[in-house]
Design an enzyme around this catalytic site. Structure first.
Site, mmCIF file in Angstrom:
data_model
loop_
_atom_site.group_PDB
_atom_site.id
_atom_site.type_symbol
_atom_site.label_atom_id
_atom_site.label_comp_id
_atom_site.label_asym_id
_atom_site.label_seq_id
_atom_site.Cartn_x
_atom_site.Cartn_y
_atom_site.Cartn_z
ATOM 1 N N HIS A 1 17.631 -18.239 107.333
ATOM 2 C CA HIS A 1 18.033 -18.431 108.743
ATOM 3 C C HIS A 1 19.471 -18.893 108.829
ATOM 4 O O HIS A 1 19.730 -20.073 108.957
ATOM 5 C CB HIS A 1 17.137 -19.472 109.419
ATOM 6 C CG HIS A 1 17.207 -19.455 110.907
ATOM 7 N ND1 HIS A 1 18.048 -20.263 111.632
ATOM 8 C CD2 HIS A 1 16.535 -18.710 111.804
ATOM 9 C CE1 HIS A 1 17.881 -20.034 112.917
ATOM 10 N NE2 HIS A 1 16.960 -19.103 113.044
ATOM 11 N N ILE A 2 20.361 -18.243 108.767
ATOM 12 C CA ILE A 2 20.814 -16.863 108.745
ATOM 13 C C ILE A 2 21.521 -16.684 107.393
ATOM 14 O O ILE A 2 22.429 -17.467 107.103
ATOM 15 C CB ILE A 2 21.793 -16.594 109.896
ATOM 16 C CG1 ILE A 2 21.171 -16.927 111.245
ATOM 17 C CG2 ILE A 2 22.406 -15.253 109.815
ATOM 18 C CD1 ILE A 2 20.015 -16.092 111.731
#
Length: 172
Positions: free
Chosen positions: A66-67
């Site tokens: 994430h991310i």
């Protein structure tokens, strides 16, 4: 436009830890990846105010996905930090003596900035309603003095079923 901060970040003494992670475990049942508080630095029972923080590291379970290449703390985890802070307060004032305060809901949540590895997310909670059946806290989060989150956290009592292990029973 963000709400007015109910506590000015510059007036928070982050060096005066009144509960470290071991102390937090006495009241909050979350363990392993779900432990989201690093320390409690202020409890004011007259103002129904609590302040704590979460140090964000590159080892967080969500960083890889994430991310990728630009890890951002998921908003749901920021809310979880706030909920755990409020739960700690209710346990510390013995509002729920035979259980703990669980996450009952959220209202008016807004994210106003990024929280990334290397940041210290300072969370403040101010109880608007303290009752054994339901609590309501206004919560605000700050990174480097800037408000990155605010929202209302609703808590409900959770009583462990008979035979379930509590934090103290499983050796934590």
């Amino acid at each position: 436009m963000p709400p007015v901060a109910f506590i000015t970040p510059s007036e928070i003494d982050l060096t005066h830890v009144i509960a470290d992670q071991e102390d937090i475990r006495r009241f909050n049942p979350q363990r392993f990846e779900m432990e989201q508080l690093s320390a409690i630095v202020r409890i004011d029972t007259e103002q129904n105010l609590i302040v704590g923080y979460k140090d964000i590291t590159g080892d967080e379970f969500w960083c890889r996905g994430h991310i990728p290449g630009f890890p951002l703390m998921p908003g749901v985890l920021i809310c979880e930090v706030a909920a755990q802070l409020c739960s700690y307060f209710c346990q510390a004032v013995q509002l729920v003596p035979n259980g703990f305060l669980g996450f009952g809901g959220m209202e008016d949540v807004r994210f106003r900035g990024q929280v990334r590895p290397g940041d210290r997310l300072v969370i403040a909670g101010k109880a608007q309603r303290l009752h054994r059946r339901q609590t309501i806290f206004e919560t605000q989060g700050f990174v480097d003095g800037a408000m990155v989150y605010h929202g209302r956290i609703i808590g409900v009592p959770i009583v462990a079923p008979t035979g379930a292990q509590t934090a103290d029973q499983n050796g934590s």
